[in-house]
Design an enzyme around this catalytic site. Structure first.
Site, PDB file in Angstrom:
ATOM      1  N   LYS A   1      12.951 -20.130 -19.140  1.00  7.21           N
ATOM      2  CA  LYS A   1      12.285 -21.580 -18.302  1.00  7.21           C
ATOM      3  C   LYS A   1      13.272 -22.387 -18.905  1.00  7.21           C
ATOM      4  O   LYS A   1      14.163 -23.342 -18.351  1.00  7.21           O
ATOM      5  CB  LYS A   1      10.879 -21.507 -18.272  1.00  7.21           C
ATOM      6  CG  LYS A   1      10.549 -20.745 -17.358  1.00  7.21           C
ATOM      7  CD  LYS A   1       9.100 -21.006 -17.025  1.00  7.21           C
ATOM      8  CE  LYS A   1       7.967 -21.259 -18.191  1.00  7.21           C
ATOM      9  NZ  LYS A   1       7.719 -20.083 -18.938  1.00  7.21           N
TER      10      LYS A   1
ATOM     11  N   ARG B   1       0.571 -24.021 -15.008  1.00  2.80           N
ATOM     12  CA  ARG B   1      -0.182 -23.171 -14.855  1.00  2.80           C
ATOM     13  C   ARG B   1      -1.101 -22.392 -14.454  1.00  2.80           C
ATOM     14  O   ARG B   1      -1.601 -20.888 -14.862  1.00  2.80           O
ATOM     15  CB  ARG B   1      -0.331 -22.716 -16.619  1.00  2.80           C
ATOM     16  CG  ARG B   1       0.905 -22.095 -17.142  1.00  2.80           C
ATOM     17  CD  ARG B   1       1.052 -22.336 -18.237  1.00  2.80           C
ATOM     18  NE  ARG B   1       1.953 -21.650 -20.189  1.00  2.80           N
ATOM     19  CZ  ARG B   1       3.486 -21.631 -20.188  1.00  2.80           C
ATOM     20  NH1 ARG B   1       3.031 -23.329 -20.286  1.00  2.80           N
ATOM     21  NH2 ARG B   1       3.460 -20.614 -20.832  1.00  2.80           N
TER      22      ARG B   1
ATOM     23  N   ARG C   1      13.297 -14.321 -29.797  1.00  2.00           N
ATOM     24  CA  ARG C   1      13.309 -15.322 -30.393  1.00  2.00           C
ATOM     25  C   ARG C   1      11.932 -15.871 -32.348  1.00  2.00           C
ATOM     26  O   ARG C   1      12.079 -16.724 -33.152  1.00  2.00           O
ATOM     27  CB  ARG C   1      12.722 -15.986 -29.427  1.00  2.00           C
ATOM     28  CG  ARG C   1      12.196 -17.665 -28.907  1.00  2.00           C
ATOM     29  CD  ARG C   1      12.048 -18.504 -27.966  1.00  2.00           C
ATOM     30  NE  ARG C   1       9.715 -17.770 -28.017  1.00  2.00           N
ATOM     31  CZ  ARG C   1       9.772 -18.233 -26.616  1.00  2.00           C
ATOM     32  NH1 ARG C   1      10.361 -18.786 -25.829  1.00  2.00           N
ATOM     33  NH2 ARG C   1       8.373 -17.617 -26.663  1.00  2.00           N
TER      34      ARG C   1
ATOM     35  N   ARG D   1       8.436 -18.732 -33.592  1.00  2.00           N
ATOM     36  CA  ARG D   1       7.466 -19.541 -33.434  1.00  2.00           C
ATOM     37  C   ARG D   1       5.713 -18.624 -33.949  1.00  2.00           C
ATOM     38  O   ARG D   1       5.735 -17.210 -34.098  1.00  2.00           O
ATOM     39  CB  ARG D   1       7.416 -19.642 -32.176  1.00  2.00           C
ATOM     40  CG  ARG D   1       8.185 -21.309 -31.258  1.00  2.00           C
ATOM     41  CD  ARG D   1       8.167 -21.244 -30.222  1.00  2.00           C
ATOM     42  NE  ARG D   1       6.886 -20.067 -29.210  1.00  2.00           N
ATOM     43  CZ  ARG D   1       7.030 -20.860 -28.163  1.00  2.00           C
ATOM     44  NH1 ARG D   1       8.432 -21.224 -27.359  1.00  2.00           N
ATOM     45  NH2 ARG D   1       6.474 -20.112 -27.475  1.00  2.00           N
TER      46      ARG D   1
ATOM     47  N   ARG E   1      -0.525 -13.502 -24.306  1.00  2.00           N
ATOM     48  CA  ARG E   1      -0.094 -14.725 -23.834  1.00  2.00           C
ATOM     49  C   ARG E   1       0.143 -14.427 -21.965  1.00  2.00           C
ATOM     50  O   ARG E   1       0.476 -14.492 -21.410  1.00  2.00           O
ATOM     51  CB  ARG E   1       1.822 -15.371 -24.406  1.00  2.00           C
ATOM     52  CG  ARG E   1       1.037 -16.221 -25.475  1.00  2.00           C
ATOM     53  CD  ARG E   1       1.808 -16.654 -26.532  1.00  2.00           C
ATOM     54  NE  ARG E   1       3.227 -17.257 -25.670  1.00  2.00           N
ATOM     55  CZ  ARG E   1       4.205 -16.815 -26.393  1.00  2.00           C
ATOM     56  NH1 ARG E   1       5.113 -16.595 -27.496  1.00  2.00           N
ATOM     57  NH2 ARG E   1       5.019 -17.743 -25.450  1.00  2.00           N
TER      58      ARG E   1
HETATM   59  P1  AMP Z   1       5.170 -22.243 -23.937  1.00  2.00           P
HETATM   60  O1  AMP Z   1       6.116 -22.919 -24.436  1.00  2.00           O
HETATM   61  O2  AMP Z   1       5.356 -23.649 -22.731  1.00  2.00           O
HETATM   62  O3  AMP Z   1       5.127 -20.949 -23.576  1.00  2.00           O
HETATM   63  O4  AMP Z   1       4.004 -22.714 -23.764  1.00  2.00           O
HETATM   64  C1  AMP Z   1       3.767 -22.417 -25.577  1.00  2.00           C
HETATM   65  C2  AMP Z   1       2.493 -22.852 -25.206  1.00  2.00           C
HETATM   66  O5  AMP Z   1       1.247 -24.184 -25.038  1.00  2.00           O
HETATM   67  C3  AMP Z   1       1.098 -21.396 -24.072  1.00  2.00           C
HETATM   68  O6  AMP Z   1       1.033 -19.866 -24.724  1.00  2.00           O
HETATM   69  C4  AMP Z   1      -0.368 -22.280 -24.457  1.00  2.00           C
HETATM   70  O7  AMP Z   1      -0.547 -22.443 -25.580  1.00  2.00           O
HETATM   71  C5  AMP Z   1       0.141 -24.239 -24.282  1.00  2.00           C
HETATM   72  N1  AMP Z   1       0.738 -24.289 -22.983  1.00  2.00           N
HETATM   73  C6  AMP Z   1       2.296 -24.472 -22.695  1.00  2.00           C
HETATM   74  N2  AMP Z   1       1.904 -25.035 -21.535  1.00  2.00           N
HETATM   75  C7  AMP Z   1       0.116 -24.861 -20.798  1.00  2.00           C
HETATM   76  C8  AMP Z   1      -0.391 -25.799 -19.797  1.00  2.00           C
HETATM   77  N3  AMP Z   1       0.307 -26.021 -18.253  1.00  2.00           N
HETATM   78  N4  AMP Z   1      -1.514 -25.121 -19.645  1.00  2.00           N
HETATM   79  C9  AMP Z   1      -2.233 -25.118 -20.561  1.00  2.00           C
HETATM   80  N5  AMP Z   1      -2.115 -24.666 -21.633  1.00  2.00           N
HETATM   81  C10 AMP Z   1      -0.687 -24.589 -21.684  1.00  2.00           C
END
Ligand code: AMP
Length: 189
Positions: free
Chosen positions: A13, A88, A127, A133, A144
């Site tokens: 994404k 989400r 990654r 990360r 996740r």
């Molecule tokens: P991402 O980089 O989009 O995979 O997001 C990394 C982490 O940030 C996720 O595993 C959540 O802990 C938090 N996070 C990102 N977007 C959201 C969201 N819309 N709602 C809740 N937690 C989020």
């Protein structure tokens, strides 16, 4: 255009959103990136978010929604944006509807990237090696993916019922995936 990019962790994404947003000159709003920036700056929001992120859990809706509300009120979002990693949860969908409804606008298209689950895990492991990360360890990756399946996968049928969802294969070369996404967006315009 007001767009949402959906798909499991590791679907690509962020990579695709960067390319599509550069092409359309709209801001790329990644809630994960905003949280990570706050974590590295050590803000109160970052300290709160980190506890959840490190465990592979979602940051509470109240915190996330307030952050997105602030971001969408900024001037650069007036002409459109792409949301990557938001909404989400069902509650976030309701909140986003309310935010946009109060401005008299709505989402134009939701693109879902479809990737095999073996490929997703492989990409996340790669990654972890490249970027280090904190939430890309095997145990957290597993959590996740579970949280995604429980809380976020149901949103795709919700957006499908609104006639906004297009599913795009996220497999193959980055440029091929981008071409599919751009075709899907043009078809929804
Ligand atoms: P991402 O980089 O989009 O995979 O997001 C990394 C982490 O940030 C996720 O595993 C959540 O802990 C938090 N996070 C990102 N977007 C959201 C969201 N819309 N709602 C809740 N937690 C989020």
């Amino acid at each position: 255009m007001r767009l949402i990019m959906m798909g499991p962790p590791g679907a690509g994404k962020g990579t695709q959103a960067d390319i599509v947003c550069a092409g359309m000159s709209i801001p790329h709003i990644s809630t994960g990136d905003i949280f990570r920036a706050n974590v590295s700056e050590g803000t109160a929001l970052g300290i709160e978010a980190k506890r959840y992120m490190d465990a592979g859990e979602y940051v509470p809706d109240g915190v996330t929604n307030a952050m997105v509300r602030d971001r969408l009120e900024q001037a650069d979002c007036a002409g459109g944006f792409l949301l990557d990693g938001y909404p989400r949860t069902i509650e976030q969908v309701g909140e986003l509807d309310a935010m946009l409804g109060s401005q008299g606008v709505g989402i134009d298209a939701v693109v879902e990237l479809i990737v095999d689950s073996d490929e997703v895990v492989q990409r996340l492991v790669n990654r972890a090696l490249d970027q280090g990360r904190a939430d890309d360890t095997e145990e957290v990756i597993r959590r996740r993916l579970e949280v995604f399946a429980e809380q976020t996968r149901p949103l795709t049928s919700l957006y499908a019922s609104r006639g906004l969802l297009t599913q795009v294969s996220g497999m193959g070369d980055i440029a091929d995936v981008t071409a599919r996404i751009e075709a899907a967006i043009s078809a929804s315009a």
